[in-house]
Design a protein around this motif. Structure first.
Motif, PDB file in Angstrom:
ATOM      1  N   ARG A 168      20.926  -7.240  63.088  1.00  0.00           N
ATOM      2  CA  ARG A 168      21.454  -6.167  63.941  1.00  0.00           C
ATOM      3  C   ARG A 168      22.140  -6.731  65.186  1.00  0.00           C
ATOM      4  O   ARG A 168      23.182  -6.229  65.595  1.00  0.00           O
ATOM      5  CB  ARG A 168      20.346  -5.197  64.344  1.00  0.00           C
ATOM      6  N   ARG A 169      21.534  -7.753  65.771  1.00  0.00           N
ATOM      7  CA  ARG A 169      22.171  -8.383  66.947  1.00  0.00           C
ATOM      8  C   ARG A 169      23.528  -8.954  66.562  1.00  0.00           C
ATOM      9  O   ARG A 169      24.497  -8.831  67.297  1.00  0.00           O
ATOM     10  CB  ARG A 169      21.273  -9.479  67.531  1.00  0.00           C
ATOM     11  N   ARG A 170      23.601  -9.575  65.402  1.00  0.00           N
ATOM     12  CA  ARG A 170      24.879 -10.147  64.948  1.00  0.00           C
ATOM     13  C   ARG A 170      25.898  -9.052  64.630  1.00  0.00           C
ATOM     14  O   ARG A 170      27.072  -9.207  64.922  1.00  0.00           O
ATOM     15  CB  ARG A 170      24.668 -11.062  63.745  1.00  0.00           C
ATOM     16  N   LEU A 171      25.440  -7.961  64.037  1.00  0.00           N
ATOM     17  CA  LEU A 171      26.324  -6.827  63.775  1.00  0.00           C
ATOM     18  C   LEU A 171      26.928  -6.330  65.089  1.00  0.00           C
ATOM     19  O   LEU A 171      28.134  -6.101  65.185  1.00  0.00           O
ATOM     20  CB  LEU A 171      25.540  -5.693  63.093  1.00  0.00           C
ATOM     21  N   ILE A 172      26.104  -6.199  66.092  1.00  0.00           N
ATOM     22  CA  ILE A 172      26.568  -5.737  67.396  1.00  0.00           C
ATOM     23  C   ILE A 172      27.466  -6.787  68.045  1.00  0.00           C
ATOM     24  O   ILE A 172      28.516  -6.459  68.609  1.00  0.00           O
ATOM     25  CB  ILE A 172      25.364  -5.368  68.289  1.00  0.00           C
ATOM     26  N   ALA A 173      27.097  -8.055  67.937  1.00  0.00           N
ATOM     27  CA  ALA A 173      27.931  -9.120  68.515  1.00  0.00           C
ATOM     28  C   ALA A 173      29.281  -9.186  67.820  1.00  0.00           C
ATOM     29  O   ALA A 173      30.313  -9.374  68.471  1.00  0.00           O
ATOM     30  CB  ALA A 173      27.218 -10.468  68.427  1.00  0.00           C
ATOM     31  N   ASP A 174      29.298  -9.018  66.497  1.00  0.00           N
ATOM     32  CA  ASP A 174      30.575  -9.011  65.770  1.00  0.00           C
ATOM     33  C   ASP A 174      31.448  -7.854  66.238  1.00  0.00           C
ATOM     34  O   ASP A 174      32.661  -8.011  66.409  1.00  0.00           O
ATOM     35  CB  ASP A 174      30.349  -8.922  64.261  1.00  0.00           C
ATOM     36  N   ALA A 175      30.836  -6.693  66.455  1.00  0.00           N
ATOM     37  CA  ALA A 175      31.594  -5.544  66.960  1.00  0.00           C
ATOM     38  C   ALA A 175      32.124  -5.830  68.362  1.00  0.00           C
ATOM     39  O   ALA A 175      33.281  -5.527  68.674  1.00  0.00           O
ATOM     40  CB  ALA A 175      30.710  -4.296  66.970  1.00  0.00           C
ATOM     41  N   LEU A 176      31.300  -6.431  69.196  1.00  0.00           N
ATOM     42  CA  LEU A 176      31.741  -6.802  70.541  1.00  0.00           C
ATOM     43  C   LEU A 176      32.938  -7.744  70.456  1.00  0.00           C
ATOM     44  O   LEU A 176      33.927  -7.574  71.174  1.00  0.00           O
ATOM     45  CB  LEU A 176      30.592  -7.471  71.302  1.00  0.00           C
ATOM     46  N   MET A 177      32.880  -8.715  69.562  1.00  0.00           N
ATOM     47  CA  MET A 177      33.968  -9.680  69.443  1.00  0.00           C
ATOM     48  C   MET A 177      35.230  -9.014  68.922  1.00  0.00           C
ATOM     49  O   MET A 177      36.325  -9.339  69.363  1.00  0.00           O
ATOM     50  CB  MET A 177      33.538 -10.863  68.584  1.00  0.00           C
ATOM     51  N   ARG A 178      35.098  -8.057  68.000  1.00  0.00           N
ATOM     52  CA  ARG A 178      36.275  -7.321  67.533  1.00  0.00           C
ATOM     53  C   ARG A 178      36.908  -6.524  68.668  1.00  0.00           C
ATOM     54  O   ARG A 178      38.123  -6.542  68.849  1.00  0.00           O
ATOM     55  CB  ARG A 178      35.910  -6.386  66.378  1.00  0.00           C
ATOM     56  N   VAL A 179      36.071  -5.842  69.445  1.00  0.00           N
ATOM     57  CA  VAL A 179      36.590  -5.057  70.569  1.00  0.00           C
ATOM     58  C   VAL A 179      37.289  -5.972  71.568  1.00  0.00           C
ATOM     59  O   VAL A 179      38.415  -5.705  71.998  1.00  0.00           O
ATOM     60  CB  VAL A 179      35.467  -4.237  71.255  1.00  0.00           C
ATOM     61  N   ALA A 180      36.632  -7.081  71.929  1.00  0.00           N
ATOM     62  CA  ALA A 180      37.229  -8.007  72.907  1.00  0.00           C
ATOM     63  C   ALA A 180      38.505  -8.636  72.372  1.00  0.00           C
ATOM     64  O   ALA A 180      39.489  -8.776  73.102  1.00  0.00           O
ATOM     65  CB  ALA A 180      36.221  -9.096  73.287  1.00  0.00           C
ATOM     66  N   ALA A 181      38.519  -9.011  71.099  1.00  0.00           N
ATOM     67  CA  ALA A 181      39.694  -9.667  70.517  1.00  0.00           C
ATOM     68  C   ALA A 181      40.863  -8.703  70.366  1.00  0.00           C
ATOM     69  O   ALA A 181      42.014  -9.087  70.557  1.00  0.00           O
ATOM     70  CB  ALA A 181      39.340 -10.287  69.164  1.00  0.00           C
ATOM     71  N   GLU A 182      40.566  -7.445  70.037  1.00  0.00           N
ATOM     72  CA  GLU A 182      41.634  -6.482  69.768  1.00  0.00           C
ATOM     73  C   GLU A 182      42.079  -5.717  71.003  1.00  0.00           C
ATOM     74  O   GLU A 182      43.252  -5.350  71.113  1.00  0.00           O
ATOM     75  CB  GLU A 182      41.173  -5.489  68.690  1.00  0.00           C
TER      76      GLU A 182
END
Length: 188
Positions: free
Chosen positions: A10-24
């Motif tokens: 779950r932490r990784r799912l949230i971190a991946d979402a954070l990285m998508r938001v930051a990258a995009e």
């Protein structure tokens, strides 16, 4: 029967979402609400795993670092046993540069984190040990008495090339040509 939850997943799912938001969308778009939406979970769940934006950012940069280390490890392993120092350095740096889309996405997150850390001394302090270790390792591969200065300049060049690649000012071919010229200079 209680549901079994994989907290790290779950932490990784949230971190991946954070990285998508930051990258995009850039770091300014990173919020508990935006990250929750991108992850497809509730804001409460995000807050359960990361109380603050600082905690989310620290975890995301750790994930980016792990991915970079994995790329470097795979690239160096492909060289076989005892590669020449110049080839080792070129391979390591090329693996860290944002030369393809997955590494570009990580590079955008790392750049956003570095910008974030410039106004948060505690976040910047967390980067110092790994930076120091990297400088020391690179210096150990360089010839001559000025190895520490050469390592610092090579890593600064890598960061600059990363910025130019992310900004579109350099192509991967141009960036690698500049890297090769600097390595030629250091190993001449």
């Amino acid at each position: 029967m209680p549901k079994i939850v994989d907290h790290e997943a779950r932490r990784r799912l949230i971190a991946d979402a954070l990285m998508r938001v930051a990258a995009e969308q850039g770091l300014e778009a990173v919020s508990l609400r935006h990250v929750a939406t991108a992850a497809g979970v509730s804001a409460g769940m995000v807050q359960h795993y990361f109380r603050t934006k600082d905690e989310m950012m620290a975890f995301a940069i750790a994930v980016v670092s792990e991915r970079g280390e994995a790329r470097v490890g795979a690239a160096v392993a492909a060289l076989g046993d005892n590669p020449p120092p110049r080839l080792m350095l070129r391979t390591m740096i090329a693996a860290l540069l944002p030369l393809d889309e997955p590494s570009r996405a990580d590079g955008r997150v790392a750049l956003a984190f570095f910008a974030y850390a410039t106004v948060r001394p505690e976040a910047a302090a967390a980067l110092r040990p790994s930076t120091s270790q990297l400088v020391d390792f690179v210096a150990s591969l360089l010839p001559g008495p000025g190895a520490a200065d050469g390592a610092a300049s090579l890593l600064a060049l890598m960061e600059g090339l990363g910025l130019y690649l992310l900004g579109g000012q350099f192509t991967p071919v141009q960036a690698l040509a500049v890297l090769d010229a600097q390595l030629d200079h250091l190993f001449s």
